[in-house]
Motif scaffolding. Structure first.
Motif, PDB file in Angstrom:
ATOM      1  N   CYS A 122      -3.820  -2.229 -10.210  1.00  0.00           N
ATOM      2  CA  CYS A 122      -3.801  -1.513  -8.935  1.00  0.00           C
ATOM      3  C   CYS A 122      -5.215  -1.387  -8.378  1.00  0.00           C
ATOM      4  O   CYS A 122      -6.206  -1.461  -9.106  1.00  0.00           O
ATOM      5  N   ARG A 123      -5.254  -1.166  -7.072  1.00  0.00           N
ATOM      6  CA  ARG A 123      -6.535  -1.040  -6.380  1.00  0.00           C
ATOM      7  C   ARG A 123      -6.582   0.322  -5.688  1.00  0.00           C
ATOM      8  O   ARG A 123      -5.769   0.608  -4.810  1.00  0.00           O
ATOM      9  N   THR A 161      -4.172   4.313  -1.144  1.00  0.00           N
ATOM     10  CA  THR A 161      -5.128   4.713  -0.111  1.00  0.00           C
ATOM     11  C   THR A 161      -5.351   6.220  -0.162  1.00  0.00           C
ATOM     12  O   THR A 161      -4.440   6.989  -0.459  1.00  0.00           O
ATOM     13  N   GLY A 162      -6.582   6.631   0.124  1.00  0.00           N
ATOM     14  CA  GLY A 162      -6.928   8.046   0.082  1.00  0.00           C
ATOM     15  C   GLY A 162      -7.260   8.479  -1.334  1.00  0.00           C
ATOM     16  O   GLY A 162      -6.966   7.777  -2.309  1.00  0.00           O
ATOM     17  N   PRO A 163      -7.874   9.645  -1.482  1.00  0.00           N
ATOM     18  CA  PRO A 163      -8.236  10.131  -2.823  1.00  0.00           C
ATOM     19  C   PRO A 163      -7.007  10.587  -3.595  1.00  0.00           C
ATOM     20  O   PRO A 163      -6.170  11.323  -3.071  1.00  0.00           O
ATOM     21  N   SER A 220       0.830  -1.208   0.000  1.00  0.00           N
ATOM     22  CA  SER A 220       0.000   0.000   0.000  1.00  0.00           C
ATOM     23  C   SER A 220       0.862   1.255   0.000  1.00  0.00           C
ATOM     24  O   SER A 220       1.916   1.308   0.652  1.00  0.00           O
ATOM     25  N   VAL A 221       0.390   2.268  -0.746  1.00  0.00           N
ATOM     26  CA  VAL A 221       1.016   3.588  -0.736  1.00  0.00           C
ATOM     27  C   VAL A 221      -0.081   4.629  -0.594  1.00  0.00           C
ATOM     28  O   VAL A 221      -1.235   4.396  -0.970  1.00  0.00           O
ATOM     29  N   VAL A 259     -10.533   8.770  -7.953  1.00  0.00           N
ATOM     30  CA  VAL A 259      -9.430   9.379  -8.691  1.00  0.00           C
ATOM     31  C   VAL A 259      -9.963  10.686  -9.267  1.00  0.00           C
ATOM     32  O   VAL A 259     -10.908  10.688 -10.064  1.00  0.00           O
ATOM     33  N   LEU A 260      -9.368  11.799  -8.850  1.00  0.00           N
ATOM     34  CA  LEU A 260      -9.870  13.130  -9.199  1.00  0.00           C
ATOM     35  C   LEU A 260      -8.889  13.809 -10.145  1.00  0.00           C
ATOM     36  O   LEU A 260      -7.779  14.178  -9.743  1.00  0.00           O
TER      37      LEU A 260
END
Length: 526
Positions: free
Chosen positions: A107-108, A88-90, A56-57, A113-114
């Motif tokens: 990838c997960r 992780t996170g937006p 995870s990153v 994704v903005l």
């Protein structure tokens, strides 16, 4: 040294995890950072196996690399190439300019994704799990690749500008809160938009989109149960061809080509309305094998479409309507079993220059096709079909079509006009069978001649001055309204023979009138 940090450019920040540090170094080196476990079930980004901290990153570290990352190592080109990572996170790159090459595979993403108004050179997300993609007005100099990705809450590409190709092959896109899976109104793609084997569980909206080469929806499954349309693309411009045709399964090499014989294929299926109104297509609209599942109030709408070729070769819709009103086509390629039945087809103002039927399409079925499009009588579809047949040298079929037009019109007339129409039809087929007049004349002449031959010579009308009694000339003199053979006025009939003579005069005038009406109609048409 980096200002205010006490670090030199390229040094690792202190708060990175070991996984993020590895990603940082791979970015500087331009190499692939692959954290797959080697087990297909575990590595599936769409599966339910958990991915822990070891792969995870944080999304903000990814953004840091892309927007203000460290310089590349000597002799290398920095790029972000991730495989099998959990973000992780937006991932928020809104309004940013991303220079490095970006490619993420398998990838997960845990959150959205903005990318609104962001700028990229090339962006590739391949086989990734993304809750939602927000990319309104995003710009790329090169490709935007999203093949085999899955979007749980839809994606937005409104007014996006893609420099070369947009790839959505085998993507799975679920609906957003408005019922749309893909919102891409105003999208501009420099070359191809490929969405082959796409699965969309909400409306695909491409209003006013512009595609520089071709738009391929081969083998796509589009379902719009939450809105009126499965595909909503009015004013769509495609410089070459729109493909709603089968796609080959099982081989990535099949993308963009017609499947070879024997290849397992998947047909396009649209569950919901399709709107292509006012579209412009440079080469063709190809609907071969497409299946449209419509509700009673839904339409396959091609109003005012313009294209050199329409290949209407899909399955016959069981419900709903097919609307071609105002469309302008040069060549219509179709099959008899592709068109819907009466009341389901509308073709007012539909023009085409050539007909190329695939398989048997006899004239009787072509006339049924026209009749199906005119629940209320409209001469235009008949006249268009007749003109096309005549232009292709099929004059006899063209006359049959025009005759069918008059017969259809006759059913709308009052009783007296309807009876007159039947008489014209029986005698000279509304002028399209002028030879019938000669046949009727010969039959009446022969019948009259035989009858008067058995009558014996009648008394003369004016004493001894009379021609020789000739039953054949007498009958002909009665039948022809204008020509005088000197017989009809010289003999005085009585009883039933007088009634027969009157009947022949009446039939002669009726026949002459219908011939004149038919001739006038032919002259007016020519």
């Amino acid at each position: 040294m980096t200002e205010g940090t006490g670090r030199r450019a390229g040094d690792l920040p202190d708060d990175l995890t070991d996984v993020e540090a590895g990603m940082w170094q791979a970015f500087r080196n331009g190499s692939v950072y692959d954290l797959r476990a080697g087990d297909a079930a575990v590595d599936d980004p769409h599966g339910d196996r958990p991915w822990g901290p070891e792969r995870s990153v944080r999304a903000r570290v990814v953004c840091w690399l892309l927007l203000d990352g460290p310089p590349a190592l000597a002799g290398r080109v920095s790029s972000l190439k991730l495989t099998g990572l959990r973000i992780t996170g937006p991932l928020d790159l809104a309004g940013g300019t991303v220079v490095p090459f970006v490619e993420m595979k398998g990838c997960r993403f845990e959150e959205e994704v903005l990318l609104p108004e962001a700028r990229f050179t090339t962006l590739r997300l391949v086989d990734c799990a993304v809750p939602r993609l927000e990319a309104a007005r995003v710009q790329t100099e090169g490709d935007l690749h999203l093949p085999r990705c899955r979007f749980r809450r839809g994606m937005r590409l409104t007014d996006a500008q893609i420099g070369t190709d947009l790839l959505l092959n085998q993507a799975v896109v679920h609906r957003d809160r408005a019922g749309r899976s893909l919102a891409a109104d105003g999208l501009a793609v420099g070359q191809d938009l490929q969405a082959e084997l796409l699965q969309a569980y909400g409306e695909v909206s491409l209003r006013s989109a512009k595609i520089g080469v071709s738009l391929s929806l081969r083998g796509a499954r589009l379902a719009g149960p939450y809105t009126r349309y499965a595909l909503n693309a009015p004013q769509l411009t495609v410089e070459r061809t729109l493909y709603l045709t089968p796609a080959g399964l099982g081989s990535p090499m099949m993308s963009g080509v017609t499947p070879a014989r024997g290849t397992r294929i998947q047909h396009v299926e649209c569950e919901g309305g399709v709107r292509l109104d006012d579209g412009r297509f440079g080469d063709a609209v190809d609907l071969e094998g497409a299946r449209f599942v419509l509700g009673d109030e839904q339409e396959l709408s091609l109003r005012r479409v313009q294209t050199p070729e329409l290949r209407f070769l899909g399955e016959r819709p069981g419900r709903g309507k097919v609307v071609l009103s105002g469309a302008k086509i040069e060549t219509l390629v179709d099959r008899a079993d592709s068109w819907p039945g009466p009341g389901q087809l509308h073709m007012g103002g539909f023009t085409y220059e050539n007909l190329v039927p695939q398989g048997p399409f006899p004239l009787a079925e072509r006339l049924q096709w026209v009749a199906a499009a005119t629940a209320e009588f409209n001469p235009e579809p008949y006249e268009r079909l007749a003109a096309v047949l005549k232009e292709s040298g099929e004059d006899e079929d063209a006359r049959e079509v025009l005759l069918a037009k008059h017969r259809r019109r006759r059913e709308t007339l009052p009783l007296a006009s309807k009876l007159w129409g039947y008489l014209q039809d029986v005698t000279v087929a509304y002028g399209y069978r002028p030879g019938r007049a000669a046949v009727w004349m010969a039959v009446l002449w022969a019948a009259g001649s035989l009858a008067f031959a058995h009558a014996g010579r009648p008394p003369a009308a004016s004493g001894d001055q009379h021609p020789h009694w000739n039953p054949a000339l007498y009958a002909l003199d009665l039948l022809l309204p204008v020509v005088d053979f000197g017989q009809a006025s010289q003999w005085q009939l009585s009883g039933g023979w007088q009634w027969l003579a009157a009947a022949l005069v009446l039939l002669g005038w009726t026949l002459a009138t219908t011939v004149a009406a038919g001739a006038t109609r032919l002259l007016r048409r020519n």
